[in-house]
Design an enzyme around this catalytic site. Sequence first.
Site, mmCIF file in Angstrom:
data_model
loop_
_atom_site.group_PDB
_atom_site.id
_atom_site.type_symbol
_atom_site.label_atom_id
_atom_site.label_comp_id
_atom_site.label_asym_id
_atom_site.label_seq_id
_atom_site.Cartn_x
_atom_site.Cartn_y
_atom_site.Cartn_z
ATOM 1 N N CYS A 95 -15.608 -17.746 33.990
ATOM 2 C CA CYS A 95 -14.224 -17.618 33.496
ATOM 3 C C CYS A 95 -13.260 -18.480 34.305
ATOM 4 C CB CYS A 95 -13.782 -16.155 33.518
ATOM 5 S SG CYS A 95 -14.012 -15.311 35.081
ATOM 6 N N HIS A 146 15.233 -6.094 7.793
ATOM 7 C CA HIS A 146 15.353 -7.087 6.730
ATOM 8 C C HIS A 146 15.229 -8.515 7.266
ATOM 9 C CE1 HIS A 146 17.690 -9.893 4.209
ATOM 10 N NE2 HIS A 146 17.001 -9.326 3.247
#
Length: 886
Positions: free
Chosen positions: A866, A536
């Site tokens: 990279c 919840h």
Amino acid sequence: TLNKRTRKGKMLPSSNALSLIAAFGASVLLAQIFFSAPPQLRSAAAPGPHVSMRAQTPVTPGCPGVQKRVVSLETTQFPIRRASSGSSPFRSSRTRVVPGGRARQLLKPRATVVEEAVVSKDTALCIPLDLLNNNDVEYVGGKSASLGEMISGLASADVPVPGGFSTTAHAYRQFLAQDGLDEEINALLDDPEIYTDVTKLQATGKYIREKILTMPFSPELEASILENWERVSEGNPNAAFAVRSSATAEDLPDASFAGQQETYLNVRGREELFAKIKEVFASLFTDRAISYRHDRDFDHNKVALAATIQQMVRSETGSSGVMFSLDTETGFRDVVFVTSAWGLGETVVGGTVNPDEFYVFKPTLEQGKKAVVGRNLGSKMVKMVYAKGGGSEIVETDERERTQWSVTDDEVLELSKMATAIEKHYGFPVDVEWAKDGDTGKLYIVQARPETVASRKKANVKEEFKLKERGSSLVEGRAVGARIGAGTVRILSDASQMAEFKEGEVLVADMTDPDWEPIMKKAAAIVTNRGGRTCHAAIIARELGIPAVVGTADATDKLKDGDEVTVVCSEGDTGVVYAGQLDYERKVEDLTDLPDIPVKLMLNLANPSRAFEYGQLPNAGIGLARLEFVINNVIGIHPRALLGFDKLPQDLRNTILEKTKGYPDPVSFYVDKIAEGVGTLAASVYPRRIIVRLSDFKSNEYKSLLGGPLFEPDEENPMIGFRGAGRYTDESFRECFELELLAMKKVREEMGLTNVELMIPFVRTLEMAQEVNDVLESNGLKRGDNGLKVQMMAELPSNVFLADEFLDYFDGFSIGSNDLTQLTLGLDRDSGLVAKHFDERTPAVKKALAHIIQTAKARGKYVGICGQGPSDFPDFAQWLAEQGID
């Protein structure tokens, strides 16, 4: 046949002469019966919303909206139509779905005597679930309508749903109209003070609920409930039912009531059933429900409540949970997120347990692959079971239950197929509750509703929170919402203390439930001891857009009222509560309209917990996924310690066993965790390519892993020492490397993620290139087979000088400009003394880069970069594009 929506008759075509004759004969006979019947019976055929119920037991006389007739035919025809969200096929028990959806007629050449009740939905008090569909929300609420839709429309898709019945909105309104209670309630809720004064809100809600609980059912409603209860229970007075709320505004695509109305399990006997239905009616007026409707401008008077009465699945001896047809944190649509725990599902929904979690990749699931790409073993400290006197109770789990998965991979895949079928049927992402019968092992869907938070995220809008300073870590748990919040701690033990909570405080509690919602919207952040990512607190935090750290186990002990803290959920799966209110920044970028550029932009991404977030940004795939991130952050154990587990000291073995629980053995843990990490990354950009660089730890980095000091040498300069391809082919490490390859094979073949390519780092010589390819092939990863591509990290001067020759062994280059720069210039990039000389834009480095790019282009092979340089220097990025880099 009467079409419910158009209220017009339609002809059903006959397929041959026999069916035409039979249809004509039946029509004549029906006409004779109809015109000889009493006038009140003939009026039942008038147009209007209705259901046709066939039952062996007589319909209770006197129930409003219900009439009875007996039909005797020599030949009976039943129109059969495919169920869909846009139609309303009401079927008898003899009706079946025809694949493909063509209208057909089923001829029954035997005399049939049935009792048929024609029920107006406007006035019916109870309706069986299998006679409902999505068009009936106004009559029975979202939950009951959705269950009816699944029962009628998804039976052919192997989505089993337990049967039952529903009270109606009409029954609810009729119940409240007794003694003018509805008018009294409306007057109380019109008072504006209850929405600013928590104490007055609590008093008003309590008064309304008590009035409802003491109000008797009318004889007609009581009789209708009993009739349906006896039908579904088949005369078994001990049959167990779940009684749930079904609001006429609940579970709609624009509302998330998140369990605000009550659910009661293991309800047995008529008296308990009556009591629980009243409690469901009363739950429409809990403090949180009143507050929620007011905050979202729902008219209290226009929201009605039905009670869904559904047969229980024996999951108290099995397992249950919640699943979503998307990732709840990022809104990524290509996965099913499954949670599971032992016993009844309310522990998962309510957040009283930290459940097991699984991610299943939809595209390869549809291909029949074992598409579980990620999992996390929950602690599962408690479970909910049937109580001896009825109802349910929480009990502790045993050690075996805590250290084992509560559901198997095959069951997770079966559940995921159900979730995707439900999503396709409805046409939007769904939040589904499921249960496994512990006696039969069968899986059932017990509830489904629209997912209303993550599905609304804008994929191309990048929101980023970043800490600008660090404090001491106080507690950790599961991160919910990639945000940061800061404030003063307020610890509450139950919802009765809500009046003490102030705007902007950090709510700390053992767990939350819907009673807490009036103050949760005031919190800067939420921290709980218990709960997983579908509890919840997590659901409401996402909806409110605030960070939450759930499942910390000890937040209420370690944090104190008045503490100044910063709650950080922006750095992956783990959420951290730091001491002090720390400085942080928030950036929002809209990447919807990026300009066209002459190169492909790929992600440099190694953290699986951020993959689904970044994978939704515009990209051409993942250009570098460093395997050592997964090994270091997810596994944390040296592979040789796992291979030689039986020879380790006992204390080290105990530590490893604790980390690897839930897996068959320590080696399986290593292989599966690598596969799950890479699988998650690959799924985030599928079908675009992902280039996975196999492990490139240096000896000092391997030594930092658990068990590492037992196996790693001491090197003076590990930067150019025992690393990369040279380690892979060495006899002391080859078996460890083969575990990585086993994981890559699992990702590509079992998970079906063939977009995974491999990259080999630090290849010093051509002989080493050949040896690595031989090891790959001997482990079932031959370059070219099943589309496998193997790239090489170009980062050494030897790679530059022999670029053309190296391309005989690889499908392309990924330039590691960081290492290439330091080795070309002969400097240690980690040394502050020479750091000022480190620059990829120096002529020597640029000449090396240009040669690598030109050689790859001449051979028609891939070349990318990279390193850090293009991110730091726009002029360097421009120069690389001019050189023709891919």
